[in-house]
Design a protein around this motif. Structure first.
Motif, short mmCIF file in Angstrom:
data_model
loop_
_atom_site.label_atom_id
_atom_site.label_comp_id
_atom_site.label_asym_id
_atom_site.label_seq_id
_atom_site.Cartn_x
_atom_site.Cartn_y
_atom_site.Cartn_z
N LEU A 4 0.82 -1.20 0.00
CA LEU A 4 0.00 0.00 0.00
C LEU A 4 0.86 1.26 0.00
O LEU A 4 2.08 1.21 0.25
N LEU A 5 0.24 2.40 -0.25
CA LEU A 5 0.95 3.67 -0.25
C LEU A 5 1.71 3.90 1.04
O LEU A 5 2.84 4.39 1.04
N ARG A 6 1.11 3.55 2.18
CA ARG A 6 1.74 3.82 3.46
C ARG A 6 3.02 3.00 3.68
O ARG A 6 3.83 3.34 4.55
N HIS A 7 3.22 1.98 2.88
CA HIS A 7 4.43 1.18 3.01
C HIS A 7 5.65 1.87 2.40
O HIS A 7 6.77 1.36 2.50
N PHE A 8 5.43 3.03 1.79
CA PHE A 8 6.52 3.80 1.20
C PHE A 8 6.54 5.22 1.76
O PHE A 8 6.89 6.17 1.07
N GLU A 9 6.16 5.35 3.02
CA GLU A 9 6.14 6.64 3.68
C GLU A 9 7.01 6.60 4.92
O GLU A 9 7.15 5.56 5.57
N GLY A 10 7.61 7.73 5.24
CA GLY A 10 8.41 7.85 6.46
C GLY A 10 9.59 6.88 6.46
O GLY A 10 10.39 6.86 5.53
N VAL A 11 9.66 6.08 7.51
CA VAL A 11 10.77 5.12 7.65
C VAL A 11 10.25 3.69 7.58
O VAL A 11 10.81 2.78 8.19
N ALA A 12 9.19 3.48 6.82
CA ALA A 12 8.59 2.15 6.73
C ALA A 12 9.59 1.11 6.24
O ALA A 12 9.51 -0.07 6.62
N GLN A 13 10.55 1.53 5.43
CA GLN A 13 11.52 0.58 4.88
C GLN A 13 12.46 0.01 5.94
O GLN A 13 13.19 -0.95 5.67
N PHE A 14 12.45 0.60 7.14
CA PHE A 14 13.31 0.11 8.23
C PHE A 14 12.54 -0.70 9.27
O PHE A 14 13.07 -1.02 10.33
N ASP A 15 11.30 -1.06 8.97
CA ASP A 15 10.50 -1.89 9.88
C ASP A 15 11.29 -3.16 10.23
O ASP A 15 11.71 -3.91 9.34
N PRO A 16 11.53 -3.43 11.53
CA PRO A 16 12.39 -4.57 11.91
C PRO A 16 11.87 -5.92 11.40
O PRO A 16 12.68 -6.77 11.00
N THR A 17 10.57 -6.11 11.40
CA THR A 17 10.02 -7.38 10.91
C THR A 17 10.33 -7.56 9.43
O THR A 17 10.71 -8.65 8.98
N ILE A 18 10.17 -6.48 8.67
CA ILE A 18 10.43 -6.54 7.23
C ILE A 18 11.91 -6.74 6.97
O ILE A 18 12.32 -7.54 6.11
N ARG A 19 12.75 -6.03 7.72
CA ARG A 19 14.21 -6.18 7.55
C ARG A 19 14.65 -7.61 7.84
O ARG A 19 15.52 -8.17 7.16
N ASP A 20 14.05 -8.22 8.84
CA ASP A 20 14.40 -9.59 9.19
C ASP A 20 14.01 -10.55 8.05
O ASP A 20 14.78 -11.45 7.69
N LEU A 21 12.84 -10.33 7.46
CA LEU A 21 12.43 -11.16 6.33
C LEU A 21 13.35 -10.96 5.14
O LEU A 21 13.73 -11.92 4.45
N MET A 22 13.73 -9.72 4.87
CA MET A 22 14.60 -9.43 3.73
C MET A 22 15.96 -10.12 3.88
O MET A 22 16.55 -10.55 2.89
N ALA A 23 16.43 -10.22 5.11
CA ALA A 23 17.72 -10.88 5.35
C ALA A 23 17.66 -12.36 5.02
O ALA A 23 18.71 -12.99 4.80
N ARG A 24 16.46 -12.91 4.99
CA ARG A 24 16.29 -14.34 4.69
C ARG A 24 15.76 -14.56 3.27
O ARG A 24 15.22 -15.61 2.97
N THR A 25 15.91 -13.53 2.42
CA THR A 25 15.40 -13.57 1.05
C THR A 25 16.54 -13.64 0.05
O THR A 25 17.55 -12.94 0.19
#
Length: 459
Positions: A341-362
């Motif tokens: 969604l739009l809100r996933h590209f606002e502020g510091v959403a890209q640094f969400d710890p849950t998302i970062r953890d998933l990305m490290a396993r991708t």
């Protein structure tokens, strides 16, 4: 006959009466979607910074900067509104163009319409002619042009802008050919700048330059109509000898219309790079089908079509714009939120710890079974391995177009996307009347009736 003359003759061949019902339906959809994403993008940092540059929009003029009250020159309005239209990378796509067709047409057309007093029939015809021109140019130069690193939305879309402007300005075929020659020297845009504010600036700059070429030629400015095919011309410089086909550029114009489906137009359901859409779609499917959650997942493997990966393989996006070009980020979002969604590209959403953890396993790699020369260019396969050893995979050979020839968005889906975008910059009571007016764009009698609905309080 210089190539530009042959193209210009085709640009002036189509009449409003030749438009099919499918063409008119897509044109209405394109106006709704493009105006919506422009209203959302006008408050982004890129367009706001652009408006702060000394000299930009400094002079008053006839053309509105959307969602505000400021009117400026036709060229500066096209520059700003065009940049805003692509700021969120949420605008429509064309598989044939290999880019975004409508942002190179609708923002500059609206700016020019205010200058010349165009009506809805003028706009609809100019849009279809411009779309045709973009796609026909693309058929002659792809995929070499795309793979070489050019941003086709700008480098090829500029010729669509010229075509649409030529019809609105009622240029002659001779003038249009000269304007194409001039535009050949003004085309630019490098894929190396994807994921930054420069990508949407490509659109604004090329839209302005397309109008600039048409307006300059109307006043008598000269250029070489052979600048496309000449030695050291556009085709040899941008592509290279032996890598383009002039016959494919000239063949089959309007038979059928590219907007009827052949140009593969479609709306974006997700506000990020279209090359990641198939991967998002497959992860949403897996998450919903198998009730996947971040804590259940051990690894994710993403295998897009090879052409989709070079500009989306970014395991560490540091800005919201970079996140739009990170297939790792958007697939992680698709798993965690079952939506992008739009809100996933606002502020510091890209640094969400849950998302970062998933990305490290991708992990990402080009799909081994999806050939470069396949007619299906937008596929992907996503494989998820869970912590308890289960393996789930889902493959899509080609992302289905949300437009003619695919599965168009329903009226409700289109309204939901439009209203979600428009709320970022327009008063709520303006949204529905604007949607209704755009839904009948070809019936518009006076451009002022539409533009008044696009005024707001954004400064």
């Amino acid at each position: 006959m210089p190539l530009a003359h042959a193209i210009a003759e085709r640009i002036h061949r189509l009449r409003y009466e030749d438009l099919t019902q499918t063409a008119l339906e897509w044109t209405r959809t394109a106006f709704i979607d493009t105006v919506g994403v422009t209203l959302a993008g006008i408050v982004e940092d890129g367009p706001r910074i652009l408006m702060c540059v000394p000299g930009i929009a400094a002079a008053s003029g006839p053309s509105l900067i959307l969602a505000g009250k400021r009117r400026t020159s036709t060229l500066d309005a096209a520059l700003i509104n065009g940049t805003a239209s692509h700021a969120l990378d949420y605008d429509d796509v064309s598989g044939v163009l290999g880019g975004h067709p409508s942002v190179m047409l609708i923002p500059p057309m609206l700016s020019l319409a205010e200058l010349v007093g165009a009506n809805g029939r003028d706009l609809a015809l100019a849009y279809v002619v411009g779309f045709e021109t973009e796609c026909r140019m693309a058929r002659g130069v792809h995929f070499h042009h795309y793979d070489k690193g050019w941003h086709p939305t700008a480098t090829l879309g500029i010729f669509g802008t010229v075509a649409a402007a030529a019809r609105l300005l009622r240029l002659t075929s001779e003038q249009t050919a000269v304007a194409i020659g001039l535009a050949a020297s003004l085309a630019s845009g490098l894929k190396a700048n994807f994921g930054t504010m420069t990508k949407p600036l490509h659109v604004g700059h090329a839209a302005r330059n397309g109008l600039f070429a048409a307006l300059m030629v109307r006043e008598g400015f000269t250029a070489n109509p052979a600048a496309l095919e000449a030695r050291q011309g556009f085709l040899d410089v941008f592509n290279g000898p032996g890598t383009y086909n002039v016959e494919r550029i000239l063949a089959d114009w309007y038979a059928p219309l590219e907007v009827d489906g052949g140009g593969e137009p479609g709306l974006k359901p997700y506000p990020c790079c279209g090359s990641a859409h198939a991967s998002i779609d497959r992860m949403v499917h897996l998450a919903r089908t198998h009730d996947l959650t971040p804590e259940r997942v051990e690894t994710i493997e993403i295998m897009p079509h090879p052409r989709r990966l070079p500009h989306t393989d970014n395991p560490d996006p540091r800005t919201p714009l970079a996140a739009k070009f990170s297939v790792q980020y958007v697939v992680a979002r698709a798993l965690a939120d079952r939506a992008v969604l739009l809100r996933h590209f606002e502020g510091v959403a890209q640094f969400d710890p849950t998302i970062r953890d998933l990305m490290a396993r991708t992990r990402t790699r080009p799909h081994p079974d999806m050939a470069d020369d396949s007619p299906l260019q937008w596929g992907s396969e996503v494989v998820v391995t869970t912590r308890d050893g289960q393996r789930f995979a889902s493959r899509l050979d080609d992302f289905e177009r949300r437009g003619p020839g695919g599965v168009p968005m329903s009226d409700q889906e289109l309204w939901e996307k439009f209203s979600d975008c428009a709320r970022r910059s327009l008063p709520q009571d303006r949204t529905e009347p604007l949607f209704e007016r755009l839904s009948r764009i070809e019936a518009l009698g006076n451009i002022g009736d539409l533009m008044r609905l696009l005024e707001g309080d954004v400064r």
